[in-house]
Scaffold this motif. Structure first.
Motif, mmCIF file in Angstrom:
data_model
loop_
_atom_site.group_PDB
_atom_site.id
_atom_site.type_symbol
_atom_site.label_atom_id
_atom_site.label_comp_id
_atom_site.label_asym_id
_atom_site.label_seq_id
_atom_site.Cartn_x
_atom_site.Cartn_y
_atom_site.Cartn_z
ATOM 1 N N THR A 43 0.822 -1.204 0.000
ATOM 2 C CA THR A 43 0.000 0.000 0.000
ATOM 3 C C THR A 43 0.862 1.262 0.000
ATOM 4 O O THR A 43 0.510 2.245 0.629
ATOM 5 C CB THR A 43 -0.936 0.005 1.215
ATOM 6 N N SER A 82 2.302 4.742 -0.883
ATOM 7 C CA SER A 82 1.698 5.947 -1.439
ATOM 8 C C SER A 82 2.816 6.884 -1.886
ATOM 9 O O SER A 82 3.988 6.501 -1.893
ATOM 10 C CB SER A 82 0.789 6.615 -0.395
ATOM 11 N N GLY A 119 0.967 6.532 3.785
ATOM 12 C CA GLY A 119 1.056 5.210 4.381
ATOM 13 C C GLY A 119 2.318 5.032 5.208
ATOM 14 O O GLY A 119 3.038 5.987 5.506
#
Length: 236
Positions: free
Chosen positions: A2, A4, A103
């Motif tokens: 995840t 970012s 994140g």
């Protein structure tokens, strides 16, 4: 994964005047595409889905130009330093403000550098997350306007005392812990440069570094922008 990204786009761009008087530098066109769009498209190709753009100078132009990111296959969120704090917070201040939107690991890239072949590789993220480093920088050959460079490299880490120094490309990977552990003295909304915190990471031996050997330009002046356009459109 995840991961970012934070695209730094808040600066005034004094050296780019008069072009930046009416258009923020990252929204200027180079080789047929806005500067910031080169990053957005490369991030999307690499599988990054959330991008935070920090804004201040002429920040009202960004959302009409880029929207919510759907056209790029992304979610774009805006960290509005002009609206909330009256102006740009510099790199460290901008990172601290944007942190709640990011994140555990995130790319950082300046919106006014042209690096058309950088891939924001997912494997690079995996290696970084396994390294124990708090951040990693990509360093390039020193350009004429920055002959002294910024950092050296020793055993995969950035150092300040190397005989040979290179210039930071304004591309890097950071952990949330970099901000939470090293910026404890920086209240959110405070203007501050990043260099002292990079130096603190060097002292702790947690700042990685790698050479970038392909094309890179700090598009800081109208002359550099014109020179890039004269090269013709890039195919990336």
């Amino acid at each position: 994964m995840t991961v970012s990204a934070l695209i730094l786009a808040a600066g005034r761009g004094e050296r780019m005047r008069p072009l930046s008087d009416r258009t923020p530098k990252p929204l200027l066109s180079v080789q047929g595409r806005r500067l910031i769009e080169w990053h957005l498209l490369a991030l999307a190709r690499a599988g990054v889905r959330r991008v935070v753009v920090n804004t201040a100078w002429l920040e009202e132009q960004f959302e009409p130009a880029l929207g919510n990111g759907a056209r790029y296959g992304l979610e774009i969120l805006y960290s509005r330093e002009g609206r909330d704090h009256g102006g740009a917070l510099e790199t460290a201040g901008g990172m601290k403000k944007a942190l709640p939107l990011l994140g555990d690991s995130f790319w950082v890239v300046s919106g006014d550098v042209f690096v058309p072949t950088f891939s924001f590789d997912a494997e690079a993220v995996r290696r970084f997350e396994a390294s124990g480093q708090l951040a990693k920088l990509w360093l390039t050959t020193n350009p004429p306007h920055h002959p002294g460079g910024d950092f050296g490299i020793r055993d995969g880490l950035a150092v300040c005392d190397a005989e040979t120094r290179f210039t930071w490309t304004s591309l890097g990977l950071f952990r949330r812990a970099f901000v939470e552990e090293l910026m404890t003295d920086l209240p959110p909304g405070t203007k501050a440069p990043l260099r002292p915190y990079l130096d603190a990471a060097i002292e702790r031996r947690v700042l990685g570094a790698e050479r970038w050997l392909e094309a890179w330009t700090d598009v800081g002046t109208p002359e550099r922008l014109a020179a890039l356009d004269a090269q013709g459109e890039h195919t990336a």
